[in-house]
Write an enzyme that holds these catalytic residues in place. Structure first.
Site, mmCIF file in Angstrom:
data_model
loop_
_atom_site.group_PDB
_atom_site.id
_atom_site.type_symbol
_atom_site.label_atom_id
_atom_site.label_comp_id
_atom_site.label_asym_id
_atom_site.label_seq_id
_atom_site.Cartn_x
_atom_site.Cartn_y
_atom_site.Cartn_z
ATOM 1 C CG ASN A 114 -1.869 1.164 1.244
ATOM 2 O OD1 ASN A 114 -2.434 1.505 0.184
ATOM 3 N ND2 ASN A 114 -2.079 1.782 2.386
ATOM 4 C CG HIS A 116 -0.749 6.204 4.655
ATOM 5 N ND1 HIS A 116 -2.127 6.176 4.702
ATOM 6 C CD2 HIS A 116 -0.354 7.080 5.620
ATOM 7 C CE1 HIS A 116 -2.551 6.990 5.650
ATOM 8 N NE2 HIS A 116 -1.493 7.550 6.220
ATOM 9 C CB SER A 143 4.990 5.330 4.222
ATOM 10 O OG SER A 143 5.351 6.378 5.089
ATOM 11 C CG ASP A 152 -3.067 3.469 6.828
ATOM 12 O OD1 ASP A 152 -3.124 2.860 5.747
ATOM 13 O OD2 ASP A 152 -3.854 4.384 7.139
HETATM 14 C C1 GRF Z 1 -2.686 8.746 -2.977
HETATM 15 O O1 GRF Z 1 -2.445 9.984 -2.382
HETATM 16 C C2 GRF Z 1 -2.272 7.635 -2.057
HETATM 17 O O2 GRF Z 1 -1.233 7.983 -1.194
HETATM 18 C C3 GRF Z 1 -3.509 7.374 -1.257
HETATM 19 O O3 GRF Z 1 -4.565 7.597 -2.155
HETATM 20 C C4 GRF Z 1 -4.162 8.504 -3.165
HETATM 21 C C5 GRF Z 1 -4.466 7.882 -4.490
HETATM 22 O O4 GRF Z 1 -4.315 8.776 -5.560
HETATM 23 N N1 GRF Z 1 -3.477 6.042 -0.713
HETATM 24 P P1 GRF Z 1 -4.436 8.256 -7.060
HETATM 25 O O5 GRF Z 1 -5.797 7.602 -7.221
HETATM 26 O O6 GRF Z 1 -3.314 7.284 -7.288
HETATM 27 O O7 GRF Z 1 -4.314 9.483 -7.901
#
Ligand code: GRF
Length: 220
Positions: A114, A116, A143, A152
């Site tokens: 994932n 984050h 991260s 997370d």
């Molecule tokens: C990103 O900011 C990621 O960190 C979070 O969700 C957002 C996804 O953005 N988990 P995208 O759909 O890849 O533009």
């Protein structure tokens, strides 16, 4: 003729929103030496713009709308069926806005990554940019971690940092962090697909050695 090369790792990407990270991964996967193929993109949102990005890149997509399922277990069961059908080596959550059940996460231990938007363990959950501002942080970032039962909270592979300036807002931080995400995620996915990064019993293994700290990407 050379013997058959070993099969290339297969990546399945789960999305719920815009798909800017998906797009970065698609572009990376087109590089000649990228060690993996994106075999499918799945979403819990039928209207996620990310699905159009996948379709545009000729990647098969599937939708499992969470509203159609009575419980998290049923939703995760349907998702698991789709995942098994594609038989990926790595499942990459790229803005996938669903909390996964413990059983699901346990069954895929070491295969779920994932991204984050904070320097974990700071700011799990939502509104990370505003929380970093409210705390007066001078450094913020993103991260990439393995997914475990703790939200997370799984072992962190790598982070990228940004400086927080006096004029930053949650919106400008989001933009700066996203630019770093698009660099960091393809790199970590590459490491996983090359077998350099794995989830050990408790920690991330990098080239066979337990990581004591996340890898921190130099600012670019
Ligand atoms: C990103 O900011 C990621 O960190 C979070 O969700 C957002 C996804 O953005 N988990 P995208 O759909 O890849 O533009």
């Amino acid at each position: 003729m050379k013997a058959d090369p070993s099969p290339r790792p297969k990546i399945l990407i789960l999305v719920s929103g815009e798909g800017s990270n998906l797009q970065a991964l698609i572009e990376a996967s087109r590089e000649r030496d990228y060690p993996a193929d994106i075999v499918a993109v799945g979403s819990n949102q039928a209207k996620a713009p990310a699905l159009a990005k996948a379709a545009h890149a000729n990647i098969p997509t599937f939708v499992i709308e969470h509203g159609r399922y009575g419980s998290r277990d049923e939703f995760d069961g349907a998702l698991m069926q789709e995942i098994r059908r594609h038989n990926p080596d790595l499942i990459v959550l790229a803005g996938f806005m669903r909390i996964l059940t413990e059983g699901f996460v346990r069954a895929l231990r070491g295969q779920l990554l994932n991204i984050h938007p904070s320097l974990l363990p700071k700011y799990t959950g939502l509104n990370t940019h505003q929380r970093a501002l409210d705390a007066g942080d001078k450094v913020h970032g993103v991260s990439v971690h393995f997914v475990t039962e703790e939200l997370d909270g799984g072992p962190i592979v790598a982070q990228a940092q940004i400086a927080v300036g006096p004029d930053d807002s949650a919106e400008t931080l989001a933009q700066k962090v996203q630019a770093q995400e698009h660099v960091l995620y393809p790199i970590v996915v590459r490491w996983c697909c090359e077998g350099r990064v794995q989830l050990g019993a408790e920690r991330v293994l990098f080239d066979g050695q337990a990581l004591r700290q996340p890898v921190v990407l130099p600012a670019n």
